[in-house]
Design a protein around this motif. Sequence first.
Motif, PDB file in Angstrom:
ATOM      1  N   PRO A   1      41.616  81.753   5.002  1.00 18.44           N
ATOM      2  CA  PRO A   1      42.325  81.352   4.217  1.00 18.44           C
ATOM      3  C   PRO A   1      43.983  82.049   3.804  1.00 18.44           C
ATOM      4  N   ASP A   2      44.822  80.802   3.982  1.00 18.66           N
ATOM      5  CA  ASP A   2      46.249  81.417   4.234  1.00 18.66           C
ATOM      6  C   ASP A   2      46.290  81.579   2.396  1.00 18.66           C
ATOM      7  N   LEU A   3      46.363  81.157   1.234  1.00 19.91           N
ATOM      8  CA  LEU A   3      46.491  81.253   0.474  1.00 19.91           C
ATOM      9  C   LEU A   3      44.807  80.992  -0.512  1.00 19.91           C
ATOM     10  N   LEU A   4      44.327  82.305  -1.437  1.00 13.68           N
ATOM     11  CA  LEU A   4      43.245  82.176  -2.314  1.00 13.68           C
ATOM     12  C   LEU A   4      43.614  83.004  -3.674  1.00 13.68           C
ATOM     13  N   LEU A   5      42.254  81.542  -4.503  1.00 10.34           N
ATOM     14  CA  LEU A   5      43.144  81.200  -5.942  1.00 10.34           C
ATOM     15  C   LEU A   5      41.497  81.995  -6.925  1.00 10.34           C
ATOM     16  N   ILE A   6      41.692  82.717  -7.398  1.00 13.46           N
ATOM     17  CA  ILE A   6      41.127  83.482  -7.807  1.00 13.46           C
ATOM     18  C   ILE A   6      40.752  83.371  -9.540  1.00 13.46           C
ATOM     19  N   GLU A   7      39.666  83.041 -10.535  1.00 10.32           N
ATOM     20  CA  GLU A   7      40.103  83.023 -11.413  1.00 10.32           C
ATOM     21  C   GLU A   7      38.770  83.845 -12.330  1.00 10.32           C
ATOM     22  N   TYR A   8      38.981  84.411 -13.169  1.00 13.17           N
ATOM     23  CA  TYR A   8      38.185  85.288 -13.427  1.00 13.17           C
ATOM     24  C   TYR A   8      36.839  86.347 -13.037  1.00 13.17           C
ATOM     25  N   PRO A   9      37.152  86.540 -12.207  1.00 15.56           N
ATOM     26  CA  PRO A   9      36.425  87.145 -10.277  1.00 15.56           C
ATOM     27  C   PRO A   9      34.878  87.507 -11.617  1.00 15.56           C
ATOM     28  N   GLU A  10      35.004  88.444 -12.450  1.00 15.11           N
ATOM     29  CA  GLU A  10      34.465  89.549 -13.430  1.00 15.11           C
ATOM     30  C   GLU A  10      32.994  88.405 -14.211  1.00 15.11           C
ATOM     31  N   GLU A  11      33.340  87.400 -14.200  1.00 10.05           N
ATOM     32  CA  GLU A  11      32.656  85.905 -15.034  1.00 10.05           C
ATOM     33  C   GLU A  11      31.929  85.551 -14.320  1.00 10.05           C
ATOM     34  N   LEU A  12      32.656  85.287 -13.072  1.00  8.09           N
ATOM     35  CA  LEU A  12      31.314  84.459 -12.026  1.00  8.09           C
ATOM     36  C   LEU A  12      30.530  85.279 -11.579  1.00  8.09           C
ATOM     37  N   ILE A  13      30.129  86.425 -11.019  1.00  4.69           N
ATOM     38  CA  ILE A  13      29.510  87.627 -10.558  1.00  4.69           C
ATOM     39  C   ILE A  13      28.817  88.369 -11.017  1.00  4.69           C
ATOM     40  N   SER A  14      27.938  88.823 -10.810  1.00 10.44           N
ATOM     41  CA  SER A  14      27.193  89.911 -12.090  1.00 10.44           C
ATOM     42  C   SER A  14      27.999  91.377 -11.773  1.00 10.44           C
ATOM     43  N   HIS A  15      27.506  91.806 -12.702  1.00  7.57           N
ATOM     44  CA  HIS A  15      28.440  93.645 -12.561  1.00  7.57           C
ATOM     45  C   HIS A  15      27.617  94.263 -11.370  1.00  7.57           C
ATOM     46  N   ALA A  16      26.579  93.612 -11.059  1.00  4.83           N
ATOM     47  CA  ALA A  16      25.905  95.419 -10.463  1.00  4.83           C
ATOM     48  C   ALA A  16      26.444  94.711  -8.905  1.00  4.83           C
ATOM     49  N   LYS A  17      26.361  93.456  -8.454  1.00  6.50           N
ATOM     50  CA  LYS A  17      26.631  92.808  -7.659  1.00  6.50           C
ATOM     51  C   LYS A  17      28.562  92.444  -6.510  1.00  6.50           C
ATOM     52  N   PHE A  18      29.366  93.428  -8.087  1.00  2.03           N
ATOM     53  CA  PHE A  18      31.116  93.210  -8.070  1.00  2.03           C
ATOM     54  C   PHE A  18      31.273  93.810  -7.152  1.00  2.03           C
ATOM     55  N   ASP A  19      31.056  95.203  -7.430  1.00  4.26           N
ATOM     56  CA  ASP A  19      31.062  95.405  -6.235  1.00  4.26           C
ATOM     57  C   ASP A  19      31.305  95.534  -4.086  1.00  4.26           C
ATOM     58  N   PHE A  20      30.190  94.089  -4.360  1.00  3.74           N
ATOM     59  CA  PHE A  20      30.129  93.663  -3.193  1.00  3.74           C
ATOM     60  C   PHE A  20      31.325  93.063  -2.685  1.00  3.74           C
ATOM     61  N   PHE A  21      31.780  91.831  -4.004  1.00  2.20           N
ATOM     62  CA  PHE A  21      32.554  90.940  -4.119  1.00  2.20           C
ATOM     63  C   PHE A  21      34.114  91.843  -3.814  1.00  2.20           C
ATOM     64  N   ILE A  22      34.352  93.164  -4.204  1.00  2.00           N
ATOM     65  CA  ILE A  22      35.414  93.583  -3.974  1.00  2.00           C
ATOM     66  C   ILE A  22      35.554  93.912  -2.530  1.00  2.00           C
ATOM     67  N   LYS A  23      34.240  94.123  -2.226  1.00  2.00           N
ATOM     68  CA  LYS A  23      34.513  94.596  -0.944  1.00  2.00           C
ATOM     69  C   LYS A  23      34.620  93.877  -0.054  1.00  2.00           C
ATOM     70  N   ILE A  24      34.573  92.302   0.110  1.00  2.00           N
ATOM     71  CA  ILE A  24      34.799  91.517   1.112  1.00  2.00           C
ATOM     72  C   ILE A  24      35.666  90.660   0.613  1.00  2.00           C
ATOM     73  N   LEU A  25      36.338  91.469  -0.696  1.00  2.00           N
ATOM     74  CA  LEU A  25      37.601  90.292  -0.819  1.00  2.00           C
ATOM     75  C   LEU A  25      38.773  91.020  -0.439  1.00  2.00           C
ATOM     76  N   LYS A  26      38.597  92.837  -0.480  1.00  2.00           N
ATOM     77  CA  LYS A  26      39.605  93.701   0.435  1.00  2.00           C
ATOM     78  C   LYS A  26      39.556  93.087   2.115  1.00  2.00           C
ATOM     79  N   ASP A  27      37.955  92.813   2.847  1.00  5.79           N
ATOM     80  CA  ASP A  27      37.751  92.090   3.932  1.00  5.79           C
ATOM     81  C   ASP A  27      38.610  90.997   4.519  1.00  5.79           C
ATOM     82  N   ALA A  28      38.733  90.358   3.073  1.00 13.74           N
ATOM     83  CA  ALA A  28      39.912  89.461   3.189  1.00 13.74           C
ATOM     84  C   ALA A  28      41.072  89.516   3.506  1.00 13.74           C
ATOM     85  N   LEU A  29      41.364  90.308   2.775  1.00 15.52           N
ATOM     86  CA  LEU A  29      42.693  90.453   2.718  1.00 15.52           C
ATOM     87  C   LEU A  29      43.483  91.390   4.040  1.00 15.52           C
ATOM     88  N   LEU A  30      42.495  91.126   4.903  1.00 18.82           N
ATOM     89  CA  LEU A  30      43.788  91.899   5.774  1.00 18.82           C
ATOM     90  C   LEU A  30      43.820  91.133   7.064  1.00 18.82           C
TER      91      LEU A  30
END
Length: 221
Positions: A159-188
Amino acid sequence: MQLIELSNYTLASAGTGNGLNGFYFALLKGDICSIYADSEDDAHIFLKAIATLIRPTKGTYRFMGEKIDFSDHRNLLSCKKKIGYISSDSAMISNKTVRENLLFMRYYFENSLSITLDENVSRLCGIFNIQDKLDMHPAEISLMDLRIAIIIRELTKSPDLLLIEYPEELISHAKFDFFIKILKDALLSGPAVIFISNNKSFVEEFSDRNILITNGTLTTI
């Protein structure tokens, strides 16, 4: 050129919120904004409005310089293709499988039903262990797996624009680091991002601009 520009924009109140009155907001590609609001409902309707999911009471929305026409939902499809929306009310089409939902936007714009999941989407489905859920319908999988599938769908839209609402509530703590990684990849690729989060480290890591919503008034700093 500004990626989005909302002029004299007014949004009706929802829930316990005040609504938003006659505000101006503009965003450049690459901007990353965090929202601070005195009402979760006002923050939510602001994100939904940016996602073109709410029609304003009045005002003008321009996306990449083009005025959006809300009179017909088909007018919004090319814009929605460029906006990723990750929220508790993000959904999948109930009568289609997870795989079909992941491919749905491509089906429309590529005018083909024979396409398959690209390598990146397949890789992320493997990382998050949902490959065995791809041929099931949304109601047949857990809420967490559904949210993961939605996150994968929205981030891999490039996307050209990404909207995210309370990501910490959408995904389990165990998988949150994976989310951070793919978010950083998307921001490239340099999309603009607007998010709201109560996770202090997430805010500190990603935000470079603040949106303040108080008493129905929006300001940026």
